[in-house]
Design a protein around this motif. Structure first.
Motif, PDB file in Angstrom:
ATOM      1  N   MET A   1      55.427  40.954  31.944  1.00 34.89           N
ATOM      2  CA  MET A   1      54.923  41.413  33.970  1.00 34.89           C
ATOM      3  C   MET A   1      54.097  42.208  33.204  1.00 34.89           C
ATOM      4  O   MET A   1      53.304  42.988  32.998  1.00 34.89           O
ATOM      5  CB  MET A   1      56.195  42.025  33.722  1.00 34.89           C
ATOM      6  CG  MET A   1      56.615  42.604  35.740  1.00 34.89           C
ATOM      7  SD  MET A   1      58.354  42.241  35.746  1.00 34.89           S
ATOM      8  CE  MET A   1      58.056  43.883  35.937  1.00 34.89           C
ATOM      9  N   ALA A   2      53.291  41.259  34.825  1.00 30.61           N
ATOM     10  CA  ALA A   2      51.956  42.308  35.281  1.00 30.61           C
ATOM     11  C   ALA A   2      51.986  44.232  35.758  1.00 30.61           C
ATOM     12  O   ALA A   2      52.951  44.149  36.483  1.00 30.61           O
ATOM     13  CB  ALA A   2      51.360  41.933  36.258  1.00 30.61           C
ATOM     14  N   MET A   3      51.412  45.200  35.984  1.00 29.99           N
ATOM     15  CA  MET A   3      51.118  46.536  35.917  1.00 29.99           C
ATOM     16  C   MET A   3      51.109  46.692  37.461  1.00 29.99           C
ATOM     17  O   MET A   3      50.410  45.507  38.017  1.00 29.99           O
ATOM     18  CB  MET A   3      50.507  47.356  34.759  1.00 29.99           C
ATOM     19  CG  MET A   3      50.537  48.552  34.861  1.00 29.99           C
ATOM     20  SD  MET A   3      50.117  49.474  33.804  1.00 29.99           S
ATOM     21  CE  MET A   3      50.375  48.362  32.265  1.00 29.99           C
ATOM     22  N   LYS A   4      51.358  47.167  38.233  1.00 24.60           N
ATOM     23  CA  LYS A   4      51.127  47.234  39.138  1.00 24.60           C
ATOM     24  C   LYS A   4      50.878  49.083  39.733  1.00 24.60           C
ATOM     25  O   LYS A   4      51.219  49.839  39.274  1.00 24.60           O
ATOM     26  CB  LYS A   4      53.410  47.570  40.358  1.00 24.60           C
ATOM     27  CG  LYS A   4      53.201  45.596  39.624  1.00 24.60           C
ATOM     28  CD  LYS A   4      55.124  46.168  40.469  1.00 24.60           C
ATOM     29  CE  LYS A   4      55.711  45.728  40.465  1.00 24.60           C
ATOM     30  NZ  LYS A   4      56.435  45.590  39.113  1.00 24.60           N
ATOM     31  N   VAL A   5      50.163  48.781  40.838  1.00 27.38           N
ATOM     32  CA  VAL A   5      50.092  50.107  41.743  1.00 27.38           C
ATOM     33  C   VAL A   5      51.464  51.135  41.363  1.00 27.38           C
ATOM     34  O   VAL A   5      52.661  50.969  41.658  1.00 27.38           O
ATOM     35  CB  VAL A   5      49.643  50.504  42.608  1.00 27.38           C
ATOM     36  CG1 VAL A   5      49.019  52.028  43.523  1.00 27.38           C
ATOM     37  CG2 VAL A   5      48.166  49.717  42.636  1.00 27.38           C
ATOM     38  N   GLY A   6      51.006  52.395  40.740  1.00 30.38           N
ATOM     39  CA  GLY A   6      52.511  53.033  40.442  1.00 30.38           C
ATOM     40  C   GLY A   6      53.420  52.893  39.403  1.00 30.38           C
ATOM     41  O   GLY A   6      54.051  53.516  39.321  1.00 30.38           O
ATOM     42  N   ASP A   7      53.042  52.226  38.906  1.00 33.67           N
ATOM     43  CA  ASP A   7      53.430  52.144  36.742  1.00 33.67           C
ATOM     44  C   ASP A   7      53.226  53.014  36.352  1.00 33.67           C
ATOM     45  O   ASP A   7      51.270  53.389  36.833  1.00 33.67           O
ATOM     46  CB  ASP A   7      52.973  51.231  36.061  1.00 33.67           C
ATOM     47  CG  ASP A   7      54.062  49.550  37.427  1.00 33.67           C
ATOM     48  OD1 ASP A   7      54.979  50.017  38.271  1.00 33.67           O
ATOM     49  OD2 ASP A   7      53.899  48.203  37.140  1.00 33.67           O
ATOM     50  N   LYS A   8      53.750  53.692  35.566  1.00 32.03           N
ATOM     51  CA  LYS A   8      53.198  54.548  33.964  1.00 32.03           C
ATOM     52  C   LYS A   8      52.730  53.565  33.052  1.00 32.03           C
ATOM     53  O   LYS A   8      53.811  52.543  32.759  1.00 32.03           O
ATOM     54  CB  LYS A   8      54.614  55.279  33.810  1.00 32.03           C
ATOM     55  CG  LYS A   8      53.850  56.580  33.182  1.00 32.03           C
ATOM     56  CD  LYS A   8      54.808  57.658  32.206  1.00 32.03           C
ATOM     57  CE  LYS A   8      54.965  59.001  31.778  1.00 32.03           C
ATOM     58  NZ  LYS A   8      53.115  59.701  32.166  1.00 32.03           N
ATOM     59  N   VAL A   9      51.173  54.482  32.406  1.00 30.43           N
ATOM     60  CA  VAL A   9      51.330  53.179  31.756  1.00 30.43           C
ATOM     61  C   VAL A   9      51.274  53.771  29.932  1.00 30.43           C
ATOM     62  O   VAL A   9      51.805  54.286  29.795  1.00 30.43           O
ATOM     63  CB  VAL A   9      49.419  53.649  31.436  1.00 30.43           C
ATOM     64  CG1 VAL A   9      48.607  52.688  30.747  1.00 30.43           C
ATOM     65  CG2 VAL A   9      49.156  53.756  33.169  1.00 30.43           C
ATOM     66  N   PRO A  10      52.218  52.425  30.008  1.00 30.22           N
ATOM     67  CA  PRO A  10      52.726  52.500  28.455  1.00 30.22           C
ATOM     68  C   PRO A  10      52.040  52.634  27.048  1.00 30.22           C
ATOM     69  O   PRO A  10      51.134  52.682  27.109  1.00 30.22           O
ATOM     70  CB  PRO A  10      53.465  51.343  28.261  1.00 30.22           C
ATOM     71  CG  PRO A  10      53.533  50.876  29.415  1.00 30.22           C
ATOM     72  CD  PRO A  10      51.646  51.234  30.796  1.00 30.22           C
TER      73      PRO A  10
END
Length: 151
Positions: A1-10
């Motif tokens: 699943m693509a990362m989106k603006v607002g996501d926390k980087v794992p």
């Protein structure tokens, strides 16, 4: 699943150009970070992009940000590329595509070329900008614009 603006980087790890394991927790969540994915070391557009990041590196560090480049090239290729162009930032080897998959970086030109995507991450580890464009140099401008807004 693509990362989106607002996501926390794992959390992630990968080998750098010296073959040393880079741990994202040493940077992500501690300082603004620019992670840029590019197709291949020592190709025309990728070299232009890396050298543009190099030439603007002081602007990034003045804003307290770290720059990290990622491609599927080997650590040996990264070491040669970094030395040849005197790149002052970290290059990570993603030959297993683990990081591309983690971030959801698309491929370009009908899946033939790894994508060129830049992520600007704030000091809390939150993605603030995702810039997907095959042109190399514009990534630097977009990343600096966003950093100036968030620091």
């Amino acid at each position: 699943m693509a990362m989106k603006v607002g996501d926390k980087v794992p959390h992630f790890t990968a080998k750098d150009s010296k073959g040393i394991i880079f741990d994202s927790s040493t940077v992500i969540g501690k300082k603004p970070t620019v992670i840029y994915f590019y197709p291949k070391d020592d190709t025309r557009v990728c070299t232009e992009q890396a050298c543009s990041f190099r030439d603007s590196y002081q602007d990034f560090t003045d804003l307290g940000a770290e720059v990290i480049g990622v491609s599927g090239d080997s650590t040996t290729s990264h070491q040669k590329f970094s030395e040849k162009y005197q790149l002052p930032f970290t290059l990570l080897s993603d030959n297993d595509k683990k990081l591309r998959n983690l971030f959801g970086v698309p491929t370009a030109l009908f899946g033939l070329i790894p994508g060129r995507v830049t992520y600007v991450i704030d000091e809390k580890g939150i993605v603030r900008l995702i810039f997907d464009n095959l042109s190399g140099k514009i990534h630097i401008e977009k990343a600096l614009q966003m950093l100036k807004k968030i620091v």
